[in-house]
Motif scaffolding. Structure first.
Motif, PDB file in Angstrom:
ATOM      1  N   HIS A 175      42.679  43.625  71.219  1.00  0.00           N
ATOM      2  CA  HIS A 175      41.154  43.444  70.938  1.00  0.00           C
ATOM      3  C   HIS A 175      40.634  42.719  69.784  1.00  0.00           C
ATOM      4  O   HIS A 175      39.784  41.857  70.148  1.00  0.00           O
ATOM      5  N   THR A 179      39.327  38.869  70.241  1.00  0.00           N
ATOM      6  CA  THR A 179      37.889  38.676  70.165  1.00  0.00           C
ATOM      7  C   THR A 179      37.152  37.987  68.457  1.00  0.00           C
ATOM      8  O   THR A 179      36.799  37.663  68.637  1.00  0.00           O
ATOM      9  N   GLU A 234      36.466  53.960  73.081  1.00  0.00           N
ATOM     10  CA  GLU A 234      36.446  52.690  73.967  1.00  0.00           C
ATOM     11  C   GLU A 234      37.927  52.671  74.046  1.00  0.00           C
ATOM     12  O   GLU A 234      37.787  51.533  75.402  1.00  0.00           O
ATOM     13  N   ALA A 261      30.020  47.223  76.859  1.00  0.00           N
ATOM     14  CA  ALA A 261      31.129  46.864  75.789  1.00  0.00           C
ATOM     15  C   ALA A 261      32.169  45.535  76.153  1.00  0.00           C
ATOM     16  O   ALA A 261      32.873  44.955  75.864  1.00  0.00           O
ATOM     17  N   GLU A 264      30.551  42.599  77.277  1.00  0.00           N
ATOM     18  CA  GLU A 264      30.334  41.815  75.889  1.00  0.00           C
ATOM     19  C   GLU A 264      31.716  41.152  75.362  1.00  0.00           C
ATOM     20  O   GLU A 264      31.439  40.067  75.543  1.00  0.00           O
ATOM     21  N   ALA A 265      32.887  42.162  74.911  1.00  0.00           N
ATOM     22  CA  ALA A 265      34.373  41.773  74.568  1.00  0.00           C
ATOM     23  C   ALA A 265      34.450  40.095  75.316  1.00  0.00           C
ATOM     24  O   ALA A 265      35.258  39.232  74.918  1.00  0.00           O
TER      25      ALA A 265
END
Length: 353
Positions: A175, A179, A234, A261, A264-265
């Motif tokens: 992640h 990102t 998360e 979330a 959004e990622a």
């Protein structure tokens, strides 16, 4: 931020005032000294630190080294990528030589024979993590903002950080790598990029302890008031969505996940260089199978050369750091448009897991 004491900081063996050194008792101190650029690294700074660390490694009077950044904004925002872009466009200078020297320095910190304490206050990104996350005591604060944001500028997370991110809990490293998300101190500790969160006003006291010849253990510095890491809560969607080796599939999972979330990622990843994101995922998976940090540094250098030959790096730096229009024109329209062979070609000269 600089830890102010009555210590005389001076340039080191390589004449540049952009990094300064001092002795405080048995403690060797390094101060990155480009505060207006959040201490972004130049080749001269790298060379000077390398030379000074070699001297201190052989000096029995030096028992530990501490790294800090001048100014209030942070330890280090990374390498001076605007200068690297200019070198590429002009044909003058050699970005690969900078990366080589930078990775040699990072590896020297990783195997430094004495305690190396990194004061990771404020912004610590890119090459700043290369200088600090390989230390033996990595101290973040309530002000720390930690990230490897390279996919936003058409590059990949280098300085050996994929070795550490590949070994983070679950898919948290995936992640952060894809990102380029910025995290605070507790999350930096949780994913293995730091050891302990310390309130920034306590940093001068820590330096004085080090100068007195004492190296505190992380548990001695721990503060029970530090909030829990946000990423820990998360894990369910992160581990599910980021599984596998196909970046386009990961993006679709994120888009379809009910967690806000996750979506959004997905938006963040869709805005990054598609080639960079795809290469980053492949490099991360390979780093998980490489045996040593040195192997990952070698992979980083091979990828750096490949990115010079045909990537989004020049355009990404333009959009984010030069013109700042944040409207990059990437080579590929989306992750689904990146051919697998284009990704694999980038690894032709890299160590094979």
């Amino acid at each position: 931020m600089s830890v102010e004491t009555d210590v005389d900081f001076r340039p080191g063996p390589v004449a540049t005032d952009e990094v300064l050194f001092a002795r405080q008792g048995p403690l060797g101190r390094i101060r990155l000294n480009r505060p207006r650029a959040i201490n972004a690294l130049t080749q001269g700074m790298v060379a000077s630190m390398q030379a000074q660390l070699e001297l201190w490694a052989g000096d029995d009077a030096v028992t530990a080294v501490a790294l800090e950044g001048a100014g209030e904004r942070g330890l280090c925002a990374g390498g001076d990528v605007r200068a690297l872009r200019a070198a590429i466009l002009s044909g003058e200078g050699d970005p690969v030589a900078f990366w080589h020297d930078e990775y040699v320095l990072d590896a020297a910190i990783a195997r430094f024979p004495k305690p190396f304490v990194a004061l990771m206050d404020g912004i610590v990104m890119g090459g700043g993590l290369g200088l600090s996350a390989w230390g033996s005591l990595r101290v973040v604060t309530e002000r720390s903002r930690v990230a490897m944001p390279e996919t936003a500028i058409g590059f990949f997370p280098d300085v050996g950080m994929l070795y550490l991110l590949a070994r983070a809990p679950g898919e948290l490293g995936t992640h952060l790598a894809m990102t380029g998300a910025t995290v605070g101190g507790p999350d930096a500790v949780h994913v293995g990029l730091a050891d302990v969160v310390l309130e920034s006003p306590r940093l001068p006291a820590l330096v004085h302890e080090l100068a007195d010849g004492r190296l505190p253990e992380p548990w001695e510095l721990r503060d029970d008031r530090v909030p829990p890491p946000a990423l820990a809560s998360e894990r369910e969607w992160i581990d599910e969505c980021y599984a596998g080796d196909d970046a386009a599939v990961i993006l679709e999972r994120l888009r379809e996940d009910p967690a806000p979330a996750a979506r959004e990622a997905a938006e963040v990843i869709a805005s990054r260089s598609p080639l960079s994101v795809a290469v980053t995922l492949e490099a991360l998976r390979r780093a998980a199978r490489l045996d040593t940090p040195e192997d990952v540094f070698a992979q980083d250098l091979a990828l750096g050369r490949a990115f010079l030959g045909g990537s989004d790096f020049v355009e990404g730096v333009r959009a984010v750091l030069v013109d700042r229009d944040h409207d990059p024109r990437w080579t590929h329209a989306s992750l689904a448009d990146v051919p697998p062979d284009a990704v694999l070609r980038m690894f032709a000269a890299a160590p094979q897991p």
